[in-house]
Design a protein around this motif. Structure first.
Motif, PDB file in Angstrom:
ATOM      1  N   THR A 105       0.831  -1.206   0.000  1.00 52.09           N
ATOM      2  CA  THR A 105       0.000   0.000   0.000  1.00 52.09           C
ATOM      3  C   THR A 105       0.868   1.259   0.000  1.00 52.09           C
ATOM      4  OG1 THR A 105      -1.745  -1.162   1.182  1.00 52.09           O
ATOM      5  CG2 THR A 105      -1.840   1.237   1.216  1.00 52.09           C
ATOM      6  N   THR A 106       1.909   1.255   0.809  1.00 52.06           N
ATOM      7  CA  THR A 106       2.826   2.391   0.852  1.00 52.06           C
ATOM      8  C   THR A 106       3.565   2.519  -0.469  1.00 52.06           C
ATOM      9  OG1 THR A 106       3.079   2.037   3.230  1.00 52.06           O
ATOM     10  CG2 THR A 106       4.749   3.412   2.148  1.00 52.06           C
ATOM     11  N   ALA A 107       3.966   1.376  -1.034  1.00 49.68           N
ATOM     12  CA  ALA A 107       4.706   1.379  -2.298  1.00 49.68           C
ATOM     13  C   ALA A 107       3.871   1.963  -3.435  1.00 49.68           C
ATOM     14  CB  ALA A 107       5.169  -0.032  -2.652  1.00 49.68           C
ATOM     15  N   ILE A 108       2.596   1.589  -3.537  1.00 51.11           N
ATOM     16  CA  ILE A 108       1.802   2.079  -4.663  1.00 51.11           C
ATOM     17  C   ILE A 108       1.545   3.581  -4.537  1.00 51.11           C
ATOM     18  CG2 ILE A 108      -0.515   1.519  -3.775  1.00 51.11           C
ATOM     19  CD1 ILE A 108       0.783   1.312  -7.435  1.00 51.11           C
ATOM     20  N   ILE A 109       1.324   4.066  -3.335  1.00 44.14           N
ATOM     21  CA  ILE A 109       1.145   5.507  -3.145  1.00 44.14           C
ATOM     22  C   ILE A 109       2.417   6.240  -3.558  1.00 44.14           C
ATOM     23  CG2 ILE A 109       0.835   7.307  -1.398  1.00 44.14           C
ATOM     24  CD1 ILE A 109      -1.037   5.237   0.061  1.00 44.14           C
ATOM     25  N   ARG A 110       3.564   5.727  -3.135  1.00 37.92           N
ATOM     26  CA  ARG A 110       4.852   6.333  -3.488  1.00 37.92           C
ATOM     27  C   ARG A 110       5.096   6.275  -4.992  1.00 37.92           C
ATOM     28  NH1 ARG A 110       9.154   3.800  -4.688  1.00 37.92           N
ATOM     29  NH2 ARG A 110       8.636   1.869  -3.585  1.00 37.92           N
ATOM     30  N   GLU A 111       4.865   5.100  -5.601  1.00 38.45           N
ATOM     31  CA  GLU A 111       5.126   4.924  -7.035  1.00 38.45           C
ATOM     32  C   GLU A 111       4.230   5.818  -7.892  1.00 38.45           C
ATOM     33  OE1 GLU A 111       7.368   3.315  -8.807  1.00 38.45           O
ATOM     34  OE2 GLU A 111       8.375   2.201  -7.223  1.00 38.45           O
ATOM     35  N   LEU A 112       2.962   5.937  -7.556  1.00 35.19           N
ATOM     36  CA  LEU A 112       2.068   6.807  -8.325  1.00 35.19           C
ATOM     37  C   LEU A 112       2.560   8.253  -8.282  1.00 35.19           C
ATOM     38  CD1 LEU A 112      -1.444   5.402  -7.335  1.00 35.19           C
ATOM     39  CD2 LEU A 112      -0.251   5.114  -9.519  1.00 35.19           C
ATOM     40  N   ASP A 113       3.020   8.680  -7.113  1.00 39.12           N
ATOM     41  CA  ASP A 113       3.546  10.034  -6.983  1.00 39.12           C
ATOM     42  C   ASP A 113       4.859  10.194  -7.742  1.00 39.12           C
ATOM     43  OD1 ASP A 113       3.640  12.742  -5.876  1.00 39.12           O
ATOM     44  OD2 ASP A 113       5.278  11.959  -4.644  1.00 39.12           O
ATOM     45  N   GLU A 114       5.786   9.239  -7.567  1.00 36.54           N
ATOM     46  CA  GLU A 114       7.100   9.333  -8.219  1.00 36.54           C
ATOM     47  C   GLU A 114       7.005   9.265  -9.739  1.00 36.54           C
ATOM     48  OE1 GLU A 114       9.846   7.213  -4.753  1.00 36.54           O
ATOM     49  OE2 GLU A 114       9.642   6.244  -6.692  1.00 36.54           O
ATOM     50  N   GLU A 115       6.189   8.348 -10.252  1.00 36.43           N
ATOM     51  CA  GLU A 115       6.140   8.133 -11.697  1.00 36.43           C
ATOM     52  C   GLU A 115       5.301   9.161 -12.437  1.00 36.43           C
ATOM     53  OE1 GLU A 115       4.965   4.122 -12.598  1.00 36.43           O
ATOM     54  OE2 GLU A 115       6.778   3.276 -11.721  1.00 36.43           O
ATOM     55  N   ALA A 116       4.234   9.655 -11.778  1.00 39.14           N
ATOM     56  CA  ALA A 116       3.306  10.510 -12.528  1.00 39.14           C
ATOM     57  C   ALA A 116       2.740  11.674 -11.719  1.00 39.14           C
ATOM     58  CB  ALA A 116       2.165   9.655 -13.073  1.00 39.14           C
ATOM     59  N   GLY A 117       3.247  11.910 -10.515  1.00 37.58           N
ATOM     60  CA  GLY A 117       2.705  13.000  -9.708  1.00 37.58           C
ATOM     61  C   GLY A 117       1.227  12.817  -9.442  1.00 37.58           C
ATOM     62  N   LEU A 118       0.791  11.572  -9.310  1.00 37.90           N
ATOM     63  CA  LEU A 118      -0.626  11.233  -9.263  1.00 37.90           C
ATOM     64  C   LEU A 118      -1.047  10.800  -7.866  1.00 37.90           C
ATOM     65  CD1 LEU A 118      -3.217  10.672 -10.953  1.00 37.90           C
ATOM     66  CD2 LEU A 118      -2.301   8.412 -11.403  1.00 37.90           C
ATOM     67  N   THR A 119      -2.165  11.349  -7.416  1.00 41.62           N
ATOM     68  CA  THR A 119      -2.829  10.887  -6.204  1.00 41.62           C
ATOM     69  C   THR A 119      -4.193  10.395  -6.651  1.00 41.62           C
ATOM     70  OG1 THR A 119      -1.693  12.537  -4.865  1.00 41.62           O
ATOM     71  CG2 THR A 119      -3.640  11.510  -3.904  1.00 41.62           C
ATOM     72  N   ALA A 120      -4.395   9.088  -6.579  1.00 37.60           N
ATOM     73  CA  ALA A 120      -5.648   8.496  -7.050  1.00 37.60           C
ATOM     74  C   ALA A 120      -6.662   8.436  -5.911  1.00 37.60           C
ATOM     75  CB  ALA A 120      -5.386   7.101  -7.598  1.00 37.60           C
ATOM     76  N   ASP A 121      -7.937   8.462  -6.279  1.00 40.12           N
ATOM     77  CA  ASP A 121      -9.019   8.376  -5.296  1.00 40.12           C
ATOM     78  C   ASP A 121      -9.464   6.931  -5.109  1.00 40.12           C
ATOM     79  OD1 ASP A 121      -9.131  11.187  -5.062  1.00 40.12           O
ATOM     80  OD2 ASP A 121     -10.433  11.317  -6.821  1.00 40.12           O
ATOM     81  N   SER A 122      -9.975   6.643  -3.922  1.00 39.40           N
ATOM     82  CA  SER A 122     -10.578   5.342  -3.605  1.00 39.40           C
ATOM     83  C   SER A 122      -9.614   4.182  -3.833  1.00 39.40           C
ATOM     84  CB  SER A 122     -11.848   5.115  -4.434  1.00 39.40           C
ATOM     85  OG  SER A 122     -12.732   6.199  -4.297  1.00 39.40           O
ATOM     86  N   LEU A 123      -8.365   4.314  -3.391  1.00 42.75           N
ATOM     87  CA  LEU A 123      -7.384   3.250  -3.550  1.00 42.75           C
ATOM     88  C   LEU A 123      -7.811   2.033  -2.730  1.00 42.75           C
ATOM     89  CD1 LEU A 123      -4.604   2.679  -4.888  1.00 42.75           C
ATOM     90  CD2 LEU A 123      -3.563   3.375  -2.724  1.00 42.75           C
ATOM     91  N   THR A 124      -7.965   0.899  -3.420  1.00 45.67           N
ATOM     92  CA  THR A 124      -8.450  -0.327  -2.790  1.00 45.67           C
ATOM     93  C   THR A 124      -7.563  -1.495  -3.184  1.00 45.67           C
ATOM     94  OG1 THR A 124     -10.725   0.496  -2.971  1.00 45.67           O
ATOM     95  CG2 THR A 124     -10.455  -1.862  -2.585  1.00 45.67           C
ATOM     96  N   GLU A 125      -7.123  -2.277  -2.201  1.00 39.08           N
ATOM     97  CA  GLU A 125      -6.332  -3.476  -2.497  1.00 39.08           C
ATOM     98  C   GLU A 125      -7.253  -4.554  -3.051  1.00 39.08           C
ATOM     99  OE1 GLU A 125      -3.417  -6.637  -0.200  1.00 39.08           O
ATOM    100  OE2 GLU A 125      -3.573  -4.584   0.563  1.00 39.08           O
ATOM    101  N   LEU A 126      -6.795  -5.220  -4.140  1.00 43.83           N
ATOM    102  CA  LEU A 126      -7.622  -6.217  -4.812  1.00 43.83           C
ATOM    103  C   LEU A 126      -7.135  -7.648  -4.598  1.00 43.83           C
ATOM    104  CD1 LEU A 126      -8.081  -4.407  -8.252  1.00 43.83           C
ATOM    105  CD2 LEU A 126      -9.721  -4.509  -6.344  1.00 43.83           C
ATOM    106  N   PHE A 127      -5.960  -7.973  -5.126  1.00 43.27           N
ATOM    107  CA  PHE A 127      -5.451  -9.343  -5.135  1.00 43.27           C
ATOM    108  C   PHE A 127      -3.974  -9.321  -5.475  1.00 43.27           C
ATOM    109  CE2 PHE A 127      -7.833  -8.398  -9.077  1.00 43.27           C
ATOM    110  CZ  PHE A 127      -6.786  -8.350  -9.987  1.00 43.27           C
ATOM    111  N   GLU A 128      -3.352 -10.505  -5.424  1.00 44.50           N
ATOM    112  CA  GLU A 128      -1.934 -10.644  -5.788  1.00 44.50           C
ATOM    113  C   GLU A 128      -1.793 -11.602  -6.959  1.00 44.50           C
ATOM    114  OE1 GLU A 128      -0.026 -12.090  -2.252  1.00 44.50           O
ATOM    115  OE2 GLU A 128       0.111 -10.077  -1.392  1.00 44.50           O
ATOM    116  N   ILE A 129      -0.813 -11.311  -7.820  1.00 40.68           N
ATOM    117  CA  ILE A 129      -0.462 -12.179  -8.947  1.00 40.68           C
ATOM    118  C   ILE A 129       1.065 -12.209  -9.013  1.00 40.68           C
ATOM    119  CG2 ILE A 129      -0.476 -12.447 -11.466  1.00 40.68           C
ATOM    120  CD1 ILE A 129      -3.235 -11.191 -11.536  1.00 40.68           C
ATOM    121  N   THR A 130       1.634 -13.371  -9.298  1.00 36.58           N
ATOM    122  CA  THR A 130       3.083 -13.482  -9.460  1.00 36.58           C
ATOM    123  C   THR A 130       3.440 -13.332 -10.933  1.00 36.58           C
ATOM    124  OG1 THR A 130       3.239 -14.932  -7.549  1.00 36.58           O
ATOM    125  CG2 THR A 130       5.093 -14.961  -9.063  1.00 36.58           C
TER     126      THR A 130
END
Length: 145
Positions: A59-84
């Motif tokens: 969760t921390t990683a995706i918030i950081r990555e969205l900001d670092e890669e695109a300056g983006l803060t998305a709304d309604s961030l929800t964890e879904l599932f994992e895939i390898t």
């Protein structure tokens, strides 16, 4: 009784996080990755995201990555599932969903070639990593019609 065997600590699998970001029209925000042979899935359309730093939660990683890669803060961030990513990095990827209704061409992209929204019916013609395509299809199958 004393056992002579000892448990060995295996290194934890590398982890990452990506976000399925949709707008009010139901389009998906995809990221065209750089065409560098040293990166995973070069020249492929993918979701924004990246690897978790040591000890960092997805969760921390995706918030950081969205900001670092695109300056983006998305709304309604929800964890879904994992895939390898069995055919690429081998990482365990946590998928998230979020919404954002801005102009993707105005985002300050710091990695990759471009960002673009695509309607679900246009995704089949794009070169997308298999695990990302699987995640998007899983998301679409679970979405209320």
């Amino acid at each position: 009784m004393h056992s002579e065997t000892t448990a060995t600590d295996e290194p934890a699998a590398a982890r990452g996080a990506v976000a399925i970001i949709t707008n009010r029209r139901g389009e998906f925000l995809l990221h065209l990755r750089d065409d560098f042979p040293a990166i995973a899935w070069p020249d492929h359309w993918s979701l924004l995201g990246g690897g978790c730093d040591p000890g960092e939660a997805p969760t921390t990683a995706i918030i950081r990555e969205l900001d670092e890669e695109a300056g983006l803060t998305a709304d309604s961030l929800t964890e879904l599932f994992e895939i390898t990513d069995h055919r690429g990095s081998g990482q365990i990827i946590t998928f998230f969903s979020a919404t954002w209704d801005g102009d993707e061409t105005r985002l300050p992209l710091s990695e990759g070639v471009k960002l673009q929204f695509f309607a679900p019916e246009h995704l089949d013609i794009l070169t997308i990593p298999p695990f990302i395509r699987d995640g998007i299809n899983r998301y679409l199958a679970a979405r209320p019609s």
